[in-house]
Design an enzyme around this catalytic site. Sequence first.
Site, PDB file in Angstrom:
ATOM      1  CB  CYS A   1      66.539  43.584 -19.527  1.00 36.53           C
ATOM      2  SG  CYS A   1      67.264  42.626 -18.180  1.00 36.53           S
TER       3      CYS A   1
ATOM      4  CB  CYS B   1      69.147  40.811 -20.107  1.00 36.63           C
ATOM      5  SG  CYS B   1      67.735  40.880 -19.025  1.00 36.63           S
ATOM      6  CG  ASP B   2      69.921  43.014 -23.514  1.00 32.14           C
ATOM      7  OD1 ASP B   2      70.152  41.786 -23.565  1.00 32.14           O
ATOM      8  OD2 ASP B   2      68.801  43.503 -23.756  1.00 32.14           O
TER       9      ASP B   2
END
Length: 305
Positions: free
Chosen positions: A133, A136-137
């Site tokens: 992701c 997200c990261d």
Amino acid sequence: MKSHDAIVIGGGPAGIAAAMYLARSSCSVLLCEQLTPGGQVLMTDSLENYPGYPKGIKGYELADLFVAHLENLPVDRVTGAVDSVTGAAGKFVVRCAGHEYAGKTVLACAGARHRALGLDREDALRGRGVSYCALCDGNFFRGQVVAVVGGGNSALEETLYLSKIAGKVYLIHRRELFRGTKTFLERLKATGNVAILPNTIIVELHGDPGLTGLTLRNVQSGEERHLPVDGLFVYVGLEPATGFLPAELQRDGQGFILTDTEMRTNIPGIFAAGDIRSKLCRQVITAAGDGATAAQAAFIFLEQL
Ligand code: NAP
């Protein structure tokens, strides 16, 4: 136990559209969602191909709009993972977060997850340099060197996203031709800090405890080389979230649920919509369309029950 006309499993675009359409047809609806409504939309930076938003819309903004729309309607909601669906039409039992819920029909809209590459140590390095992701990261890799693997729209789109954060992004694809949309590819080619490595596979992940590099192999020449990277983002396709559904439900070779054009499965009273089902085009708009169709088919089914 109160029985709902329909239990919708999954709160992505398919599930939300299905719940909305059913509620508007005066059916009683229970929506089971594992975490937060929105599904994969929440993991998408922005959408440029959703009609009505010529300048694009952020994934979280669209998800918020979906939820706001849902909140105007009489839809019961429960948060938790669904463990099983048992029973038959008119009396299905859905087990969710340790409780049982009765439903006359079930609409499976649980979507799909990004697949793993299946390399040694991939699991050990998950969250330690290997991610599924970018939204997200990605921020953990600001100014650093990352690689993206895959040749579909997810890989192309997420490479573009990461190019704005990372110092350098390698896009690794096992073939010459990309499956993803040409617009994304053209944009990537014009992006200074992106290097495209076609005909290339990853054969080994290095680093302990965190990822430090990859061994790459050119599939045409067989030549291998080491590529130092701080992060690897894996976008090699989707696997459907169907583990909770009856084994007798027909699936295609990749495990996606087979439906007819009205989203009916081979089990009467169970419908499937969105990324969970076997189909050509996986988009937010097609998921929402599937949800609306499944709701209409379920409504007709309920009238005949
Ligand atoms: P996808 O379209 O199935 O593409 C998966 C890619 O990964 C393919 O290029 C495939 O290579 C490659 N691949 C598969 N297994 C691999 C392996 N073991 N090692 C290396 N590469 C491997 O998956 P996706 O990109 O996640 O997209 C899923 C669906 O969502 C698609 O329908 C896509 O169009 C849609 N989507 C749309 C958008 C958008 O429109 N904005 C954004 C994201 C996703 P081959 O090509 O050689 O098979």
